[in-house]
Motif scaffolding. Structure first.
Motif: not given
Length: 327
Positions: A238-265
């Motif tokens: 809900t809080e986003l306006l962009s979508q990432a897609y996975s085309l298999g293997n539960n591995e997602y990719q973002c469009p060029e204007w979206m990025k994922i960072l993984v912080r320490n929990a």
């Protein structure tokens, strides 16, 4: 602000992200207060890992909106009536629609080439769903007479899939509804004719409706049940306006204007290396009029080639309608 849809390189993204951060610090009151509370000098922010990420819970209690805009449209998260639901105010629906179109075209194909069906009962039954807005928009661009939604009329959906087996069909479905449909097909003697033209896009969301299973188990059941290898996944919220897609293997990719960072929990200001599990931070530059830097309650890890996996939810966080299964 530069056109986010012209981003091509990492440097393009960094430049746009820093410019977006400075704009939102100046023009979005809640975000500015959050940055100031952390005692961060906005002028010193010159890299992605220095940008403060707004906790996603802030959308539950605050209107996070550019002071230079107004918004008649808002999206609301799914959940029970007892929950305090997030609201995302949308100042520029056309920007959301362009993000939808470009991301879908990049990963799946031109919407005009597909018939769109929706098996999204929990979202159809609530108002202000960003997911329904997205599928509505894709149906509008497609303009196929067969486009439509299904609640619990499983026999009608089964018949239509058989009838359309020689046409390119996208079935968007919430996970539990797709499984319920396959259960009905198996128990009632209905059939689904295998089709190389059928693509399933599952959007997550079990919400306690089914016995817990891993994402890989879910994808295998869907492949077998729908008799197609093309079981894709869409990741947004809900809080986003962009979508990432996975085309298999539960591995997602973002469009060029979206990025994922993984912080320490345990430490929100440090980041995990590729392949290590942590909490997902999302940069969504389409969110120019709310907040482009969102710290989610999802767990995941980054992979090589700008891919990522979603592995579940942080313990004790609210159940979310778009949460994915633990993998």
């Amino acid at each position: 602000m530069e056109n986010i849809f012209s981003i091509r390189t990492e440097q393009d993204f960094l430049t746009a992200a820093i410019a977006t951060f400075r704009y939102q610090y100046e023009n979005i009151e809640i975000y500015r207060k959050f940055v100031d509370f952390l005692k961060i000098d906005a002028e010193t922010v010159d890299s992605l890992i220095k940008i403060p990420f707004l906790p996603i819970e802030m959308f539950k209690n605050h209107q996070i909106l550019d002071e230079n805009t107004t918004a008649d449209l808002f999206f609301q998260s799914s959940g029970t009536t007892q929950m305090n639901l997030s609201k995302h105010f949308i100042a520029d629906p056309a920007l959301y629609e362009e993000s939808i179109y470009r991301s879908f075209e990049k990963f799946i194909g031109k919407p005009e080439d597909f018939i769109f069906l929706g098996l999204l009962p929990s979202y159809l039954e609530k108002q202000n769903s960003s997911l329904i807005y997205m599928v509505d928009y894709l149906m509008k661009k497609s303009a196929k007479p067969e486009n439509g939604y299904f609640l619990y009329n499983h026999s009608e959906l089964s018949e239509l899939l058989t009838k359309l087996k020689d046409k390119k069909v996208i079935l968007f479905g919430v996970s539990f509804a797709l499984l319920d449909f396959l259960d009905t097909v198996a128990s009632s003697g209905l059939s689904i004719s295998g089709s190389e033209h059928l693509t399933i896009i599952e959007t997550g969301g079990m919400k306690g409706r089914k016995e817990e299973m891993t994402k890989d188990e879910l994808l295998k059941i869907l492949q077998d049940g729908f008799k197609t290898e093309k079981i894709y996944s869409e990741y947004s919220m809900t809080e986003l306006l962009s979508q990432a897609y996975s085309l298999g293997n539960n591995e997602y990719q973002c469009p060029e204007w979206m990025k994922i960072l993984v912080r320490n929990a345990e430490d929100p200001f440090s980041y995990e290396k590729e392949g290590r599990t942590g909490a997902i931070n999302i940069i969504d530059l389409a969110n120019i009029h709310s907040c482009s830097f969102v710290a989610t309650q999802d767990l995941g890890k980054t992979l090589s080639g700008d891919r990522f996996q979603v592995l579940g939810r942080i313990d004790h966080s609210d159940i979310r309608g778009c949460s994915l299964l633990v993998s």
